[in-house]
Design a protein around this motif. Structure first.
Motif, mmCIF file in Angstrom:
data_model
loop_
_atom_site.group_PDB
_atom_site.id
_atom_site.type_symbol
_atom_site.label_atom_id
_atom_site.label_comp_id
_atom_site.label_asym_id
_atom_site.label_seq_id
_atom_site.Cartn_x
_atom_site.Cartn_y
_atom_site.Cartn_z
ATOM 1 N N GLU A 157 39.183 -10.776 -2.123
ATOM 2 C CA GLU A 157 40.101 -9.523 -1.900
ATOM 3 C C GLU A 157 39.424 -8.303 -1.845
ATOM 4 O OE1 GLU A 157 40.973 -11.859 -3.827
ATOM 5 O OE2 GLU A 157 43.074 -12.820 -3.382
ATOM 6 N N GLY A 158 38.450 -8.358 -2.778
ATOM 7 C CA GLY A 158 37.659 -7.167 -3.018
ATOM 8 C C GLY A 158 36.742 -7.112 -1.893
ATOM 9 N N LEU A 159 35.992 -8.068 -1.144
ATOM 10 C CA LEU A 159 35.198 -8.326 -0.073
ATOM 11 C C LEU A 159 36.295 -7.878 1.024
ATOM 12 C CD1 LEU A 159 33.276 -11.364 -0.506
ATOM 13 C CD2 LEU A 159 32.356 -8.962 -0.871
ATOM 14 N N ALA A 160 37.328 -8.291 1.162
ATOM 15 C CA ALA A 160 38.142 -7.720 2.317
ATOM 16 C C ALA A 160 38.398 -6.186 2.271
ATOM 17 C CB ALA A 160 39.519 -8.881 2.417
ATOM 18 N N GLU A 161 38.593 -5.728 1.286
ATOM 19 C CA GLU A 161 39.053 -4.283 0.969
ATOM 20 C C GLU A 161 37.574 -3.540 1.408
ATOM 21 O OE1 GLU A 161 40.518 -2.793 -2.636
ATOM 22 O OE2 GLU A 161 42.225 -4.685 -2.794
ATOM 23 N N VAL A 162 36.425 -3.912 1.001
ATOM 24 C CA VAL A 162 35.180 -3.287 1.319
ATOM 25 C C VAL A 162 34.988 -3.440 2.931
ATOM 26 C CG1 VAL A 162 32.770 -3.231 1.304
ATOM 27 C CG2 VAL A 162 34.186 -3.589 -0.728
ATOM 28 N N PHE A 163 35.392 -4.469 3.421
ATOM 29 C CA PHE A 163 35.275 -4.672 4.753
ATOM 30 C C PHE A 163 36.279 -3.761 5.704
ATOM 31 C CE2 PHE A 163 36.414 -7.164 8.745
ATOM 32 C CZ PHE A 163 35.191 -7.165 9.331
ATOM 33 N N TRP A 164 37.455 -3.701 5.205
ATOM 34 C CA TRP A 164 38.485 -2.699 5.920
ATOM 35 C C TRP A 164 38.034 -1.336 5.706
ATOM 36 C CZ3 TRP A 164 44.004 -4.564 6.207
ATOM 37 C CH2 TRP A 164 44.755 -3.746 7.024
ATOM 38 N N ALA A 165 37.707 -0.898 4.436
ATOM 39 C CA ALA A 165 37.259 0.422 4.279
ATOM 40 C C ALA A 165 36.021 0.782 5.299
ATOM 41 C CB ALA A 165 37.016 0.454 2.594
ATOM 42 N N GLY A 166 35.120 -0.082 5.340
ATOM 43 C CA GLY A 166 33.771 0.136 6.248
ATOM 44 C C GLY A 166 34.265 0.153 7.786
ATOM 45 N N LEU A 167 35.038 -0.510 8.074
ATOM 46 C CA LEU A 167 35.693 -0.410 9.499
ATOM 47 C C LEU A 167 36.286 1.025 9.702
ATOM 48 C CD1 LEU A 167 37.133 -3.932 10.244
ATOM 49 C CD2 LEU A 167 35.185 -2.981 11.247
ATOM 50 N N HIS A 168 37.300 1.341 8.468
ATOM 51 C CA HIS A 168 37.905 2.447 8.653
ATOM 52 C C HIS A 168 37.165 4.121 8.832
ATOM 53 C CE1 HIS A 168 41.131 5.671 8.337
ATOM 54 N NE2 HIS A 168 40.694 5.807 7.118
ATOM 55 N N GLY A 169 35.990 3.751 7.965
ATOM 56 C CA GLY A 169 35.068 4.783 7.786
ATOM 57 C C GLY A 169 34.207 5.265 9.085
ATOM 58 N N ILE A 170 33.694 3.919 9.746
ATOM 59 C CA ILE A 170 33.113 3.817 10.980
ATOM 60 C C ILE A 170 34.078 4.647 12.134
ATOM 61 C CG2 ILE A 170 32.376 2.723 12.900
ATOM 62 C CD1 ILE A 170 31.135 0.519 10.851
ATOM 63 N N ILE A 171 35.291 4.033 12.109
ATOM 64 C CA ILE A 171 36.109 4.438 13.342
ATOM 65 C C ILE A 171 36.686 6.145 12.908
ATOM 66 C CG2 ILE A 171 38.733 4.385 14.143
ATOM 67 C CD1 ILE A 171 38.166 1.281 13.435
ATOM 68 N N SER A 172 36.907 6.367 11.515
ATOM 69 C CA SER A 172 37.126 7.860 11.402
ATOM 70 C C SER A 172 36.139 8.800 11.594
ATOM 71 C CB SER A 172 37.802 7.999 9.867
ATOM 72 O OG SER A 172 38.730 6.900 9.389
ATOM 73 N N LEU A 173 35.032 8.187 11.496
ATOM 74 C CA LEU A 173 33.647 9.201 11.638
ATOM 75 C C LEU A 173 33.755 9.335 13.294
ATOM 76 C CD1 LEU A 173 31.081 10.650 11.006
ATOM 77 C CD2 LEU A 173 29.809 8.373 11.413
ATOM 78 N N LYS A 174 34.034 8.307 14.207
ATOM 79 C CA LYS A 174 33.905 8.340 15.599
ATOM 80 C C LYS A 174 35.069 9.150 16.287
ATOM 81 C CE LYS A 174 29.958 6.322 15.873
ATOM 82 N NZ LYS A 174 28.756 7.048 16.200
#
Length: 207
Positions: A157-174
């Motif tokens: 669950e923690g890894l999935a949260e980090v993964f989702w947060a990473g995806l969201h961060g990349i997309i938000s930046l773009k």
């Protein structure tokens, strides 16, 4: 068909029409352009008619958020069917990114507007599209851990949260910093996946 059934069908059709026009407005002009008066003009009904179907603009936005999550889940599900755990995570990341870049206003509405709009969408663990989407990521990391390809001491669950947060961060930046001279989103997502997926451990030989 009786009078009652006909009225219910007409009511449902009008509600759906309102939502579709609202969605088109948000997609073209952004969430800030959505107002009950402007929407009433677009559907050619008095504002009071809209209030018979929706309490206010936020109620419409919440319904659009629900549908946005359903669309996201539909995009993720085919990728989640990939058997190889590492390839599955990569496909999930690609599908998530493609959805966000293809539907930026939907993505903004779900994740980047007022948090109250999406409040409660992760509460329904059985039927909600949000929890179901997250569960696909958790399952991918559970399989990665079983294959010896993810951090052993970190819960899935923690890894999935980090993964989702990473995806969201990349997309938000773009989406919000288009002038930022960085690597393409696709390259950043590949790096994110590579960071979280480890080489498989060699099988232990029996003595």
């Amino acid at each position: 068909m009786g009078i009652t059934e006909r009225k219910e069908r007409q009511r449902a059709e009008l509600r759906e029409h309102i939502l579709q026009v609202a969605r088109d407005m948000v997609m073209k002009e952004g969430f800030g352009a959505l107002s009950m008066r402007k929407l009433a003009d677009a559907v050619e009904y008095a504002p009071a008619t809209l209030y018979l179907h929706f309490e206010n603009r936020d109620a419409i936005a919440r319904e659009l958020c629900v549908r946005g999550f359903q669309e996201l889940l539909a995009v993720l599900e085919p990728a989640a069917a990939v058997k190889d755990s590492a390839e599955r995570l990569s496909r999930l990341a690609d599908a998530y990114l493609a959805f966000a870049l293809k539907h930026p206003e939907t993505y903004r509405l779900i994740f980047m507007e007022d948090p109250k709009l999406s409040e409660g969408l992760f509460q329904d663990k059985q039927e909600g599209a949000g929890p179901k989407s997250f569960a696909l990521l958790v399952r991918a990391f559970e399989d990665l851990k079983a294959d010896g390809r993810a951090l052993e001491n970190t819960p899935a669950e923690g890894l999935a949260e980090v993964f989702w947060a990473g995806l969201h961060g990349i997309i938000s930046l773009k989406l919000t910093c288009s002038g930022f001279q960085g690597a393409p989103a696709e390259a950043l997502v590949k790096t994110l996946v590579a960071t979280l997926v480890h080489d498989a451990k060699p099988a232990r030989r029996s003595r």
